[in-house]
Design a protein around this motif. Structure first.
Motif, mmCIF file in Angstrom:
data_model
loop_
_atom_site.group_PDB
_atom_site.id
_atom_site.type_symbol
_atom_site.label_atom_id
_atom_site.label_comp_id
_atom_site.label_asym_id
_atom_site.label_seq_id
_atom_site.Cartn_x
_atom_site.Cartn_y
_atom_site.Cartn_z
ATOM 1 N N UNK A 144 -9.093 18.062 -38.755
ATOM 2 C CA UNK A 144 -10.176 18.148 -37.531
ATOM 3 C C UNK A 144 -10.423 19.616 -37.303
ATOM 4 N N UNK A 145 -9.883 20.489 -37.937
ATOM 5 C CA UNK A 145 -10.290 22.024 -37.854
ATOM 6 C C UNK A 145 -9.067 22.836 -37.038
ATOM 7 N N UNK A 146 -8.101 22.157 -36.550
ATOM 8 C CA UNK A 146 -7.064 23.049 -35.954
ATOM 9 C C UNK A 146 -5.652 22.177 -36.485
ATOM 10 N N UNK A 147 -4.545 23.124 -36.574
ATOM 11 C CA UNK A 147 -3.376 22.450 -36.975
ATOM 12 C C UNK A 147 -2.743 21.882 -35.729
ATOM 13 N N UNK B 152 -1.093 27.748 -27.727
ATOM 14 C CA UNK B 152 -2.006 26.859 -27.701
ATOM 15 C C UNK B 152 -1.336 25.649 -28.625
ATOM 16 N N UNK B 153 -1.449 24.581 -28.163
ATOM 17 C CA UNK B 153 -0.551 23.414 -28.791
ATOM 18 C C UNK B 153 -1.589 22.438 -29.115
ATOM 19 N N UNK C 25 -10.609 19.758 -31.342
ATOM 20 C CA UNK C 25 -9.671 20.879 -30.836
ATOM 21 C C UNK C 25 -10.211 21.460 -29.567
ATOM 22 N N UNK C 26 -10.899 20.294 -28.793
ATOM 23 C CA UNK C 26 -11.284 20.759 -27.289
ATOM 24 C C UNK C 26 -9.872 20.441 -26.400
ATOM 25 N N UNK C 27 -10.051 21.307 -25.253
ATOM 26 C CA UNK C 27 -8.955 21.359 -24.369
ATOM 27 C C UNK C 27 -8.681 19.728 -23.883
ATOM 28 N N UNK D 62 0.498 27.415 -21.268
ATOM 29 C CA UNK D 62 0.349 26.513 -22.603
ATOM 30 C C UNK D 62 -0.984 25.757 -22.460
ATOM 31 N N UNK D 63 -1.778 25.801 -23.545
ATOM 32 C CA UNK D 63 -2.919 24.966 -23.574
ATOM 33 C C UNK D 63 -2.970 24.097 -24.427
ATOM 34 N N UNK D 64 -3.139 22.934 -24.327
ATOM 35 C CA UNK D 64 -3.007 21.611 -25.050
ATOM 36 C C UNK D 64 -4.597 21.112 -25.577
ATOM 37 N N UNK D 65 -4.669 21.255 -26.889
ATOM 38 C CA UNK D 65 -5.871 20.792 -27.449
ATOM 39 C C UNK D 65 -5.753 19.513 -28.180
#
Length: 239
Positions: free
Chosen positions: A48-51, A236-237, A96-98, A87-90
């Motif tokens: 979906x665009x982010x690992x 970012x996780x 990959x939205x917050x 830490x930002x959770x996506x």
């Protein structure tokens, strides 16, 4: 991602320093709710665009009752260079939205390489079973952000500098257990801290760490600052 096998036999009181290092290896675990147990083990995905963050072992020292330590300042009397952890959770499944309202537990060792809630055994000689320093839980805001005030972690044999993270959704279902690695090399925060009084002789770098050695590209944080003003870690996780 290849998973290394957790210790087949862990004998409390007879485990050596090398056993501690082995106990922190990757393992396969079962899905749980927010009791502090291990989470589902799944390989990273970027469909979906982010690992998605790699799933790592909670290690031998997870927080016993994480819901009891809802706090942003987790120092709890431990001394060391100040570290602000952001830490930002996506959400990988939501472009990959917050991810708001996720519960995020973190824990790490003190400047001497010891964990709270454990000790008095071969795995950690110093007995810290009755204290709870450097452990905490926060809930993400609308930007997916949680912030903690802590100290820069020390190190222990077999492991590079790291922070453990366990993410749950708002209902308490485990979404991810992972770990955060620190940048290394000349001028890095790890080099500046220089292992506190221990120095870096015998330090295990990320490339040789038994958790990070297979790949840590998606687990390494941005760390800025210095020993005078303190450090800021940003990570970012994606879950």
């Amino acid at each position: 991602m290849e998973r290394k096998i957790f210790l087949k036999s862990l004998i409390i009181g007879a485990a050596s320093t090398s056993a501690l290092a082995a106990a922190c290896k990757k393992d396969d675990t079962a899905s749980t709710t927010s009791t502090g147990s291990s989470s589902a083990s799944t390989p990273p995905s970027s469909s979906n665009g982010c690992a998605v963050a790699p799933t790592e072992t909670e290690g031998p020292f997870p927080t016993h009752t994480p819901a009891s330590y809802v706090r942003s300042d987790i120092t709890d009397g431990r001394t060391g260079y100040k570290l602000t952890v952001k830490i930002i959770i996506l959400s990988n499944s939501n472009s990959c939205n917050p991810l708001a309202n996720a519960m995020v537990d973190i824990w790490h060792c003190d400047k001497d390489g010891n964990y709270s809630e454990y000790g008095g055994s071969g795995m950690q000689a110093t007995d810290y079973t009755s204290v709870h320093f450097l452990r905490g839980r926060q809930t993400t805001d609308t930007s997916g952000l949680v912030t903690y005030t802590s100290i820069f972690p020390g190190w222990y044999s077999g492991r590079s500098t790291h922070i453990h993270v366990h993410v749950y959704n708002s209902s308490g279902t485990s979404l991810k257990v992972t770990q955060i690695a620190f940048p290394e090399g000349s001028g890095s925060a790890v080099a500046q801290v220089n292992g506190y009084s221990k120095g870096l002789t015998g330090y295990t770098y990320n490339a040789s760490d038994n958790v990070f050695s297979d790949s840590y590209a998606t687990e390494i944080a941005a760390v800025t600052g210095n020993t005078t003003d303190g450090f800021v870690l940003t990570m970012s996780i994606s879950v």
